[in-house]
Design a protein around this motif. Structure first.
Motif, PDB file in Angstrom:
ATOM      1  N   SER A 138       0.827  -1.204   0.000  1.00 52.69           N
ATOM      2  CA  SER A 138       0.000   0.000   0.000  1.00 52.69           C
ATOM      3  C   SER A 138       0.862   1.253   0.000  1.00 52.69           C
ATOM      4  O   SER A 138       0.612   2.197  -0.755  1.00 52.69           O
ATOM      5  CB  SER A 138      -0.915  -0.007   1.221  1.00 52.69           C
ATOM      6  OG  SER A 138      -1.674   1.172   1.260  1.00 52.69           O
ATOM      7  N   GLU A 182      -8.879   4.727   1.520  1.00 51.30           N
ATOM      8  CA  GLU A 182      -8.434   3.617   2.365  1.00 51.30           C
ATOM      9  C   GLU A 182      -9.142   2.321   1.968  1.00 51.30           C
ATOM     10  O   GLU A 182      -8.532   1.255   1.919  1.00 51.30           O
ATOM     11  CB  GLU A 182      -8.699   3.928   3.834  1.00 51.30           C
ATOM     12  CG  GLU A 182      -8.226   2.827   4.765  1.00 51.30           C
ATOM     13  CD  GLU A 182      -8.500   3.140   6.225  1.00 51.30           C
ATOM     14  OE1 GLU A 182      -8.291   2.227   7.034  1.00 51.30           O
ATOM     15  OE2 GLU A 182      -8.917   4.269   6.556  1.00 51.30           O
ATOM     16  N   SER A 188      -7.698   1.082  -1.263  1.00 51.89           N
ATOM     17  CA  SER A 188      -6.380   0.513  -0.992  1.00 51.89           C
ATOM     18  C   SER A 188      -6.496  -0.893  -0.424  1.00 51.89           C
ATOM     19  O   SER A 188      -5.831  -1.826  -0.885  1.00 51.89           O
ATOM     20  CB  SER A 188      -5.627   1.422  -0.016  1.00 51.89           C
ATOM     21  OG  SER A 188      -4.420   0.844   0.372  1.00 51.89           O
TER      22      SER A 188
END
Length: 188
Positions: free
Chosen positions: A124, A143, A146
């Motif tokens: 990430s 987020e 990801s």
């Protein structure tokens, strides 16, 4: 004399790591004992303790080496270009292939569950943030994007390893990149 000691130290650590990996194929780290590792490695326990605190420390050292290798591989690429992203992904897949025995074991239910999370964080940090900068996404959902991308990629790698690496690293890298960049629409 010094190089002889270094070779002996390297050999001892290699044998201990290999022994732990063999044991992790059969049972979880919490049930592996130092005695079992030493018996399999044909090394006495005092030698083991001169290198590692316990089986968890040994496993952590193995994981740290893989994380460091991944970091080194990932930092050597510029992810802003599509072909560079594919090359970076292919390098990671090749790394997994070259270390398939260890990666299969560490990703299995007998490995450390925290390792997979650490791999996801490294990936990430290096890749998804760059992919997200190429595709402006609301920071509130970045987020989630990801997590979805990295966990999907890791599961692809796990499945590929379970299937005996039935496709080339390049094919797997292209699959991961295409799914990341185009989603399921790339299949049509």
């Amino acid at each position: 004399m010094h190089s002889k000691l270094d070779r002996r130290k390297k050999y001892t650590r290699m044998v201990l790591k290999e022994s732990l990996m063999k044991l992790l194929k059969e049972k979880s780290i919490s049930t592996v004992t130092v005695k079992e590792i030493c018996t399999l490695a044909d090394i006495n326990r005092s030698t083991f303790y001169s290198h590692y605190m316990d089986q968890f420390d040994l496993l952590n050292q193995i994981e740290e080496e893989i994380i460091a290798d991944m970091n080194e591989t990932l930092t050597s690429y510029n992810y802003n270009q599509d072909d560079q992203t594919l090359q970076m992904t292919e390098k990671i897949v090749e790394y997994v292939a070259e270390n398939s025995d260890v990666c299969t074991t560490l990703f299995s239910e007998h490995g450390d569950s925290g390792f997979k999370k650490r791999v996801m964080m490294v990936a990430s940090d290096h890749t998804v943030k760059n992919w997200l900068s190429a595709y402006p996404i609301d920071s509130e959902i970045s987020e989630y994007v990801s997590i979805f991308t990295i966990s999907g990629s890791i599961h692809i790698l796990e499945n590929w390893l379970k299937n005996g690496m039935d496709k080339t690293p390049k094919e797997i890298a292209e699959l991961i990149n295409n799914l990341t960049n185009k989603g399921l629409s790339y299949l049509q």
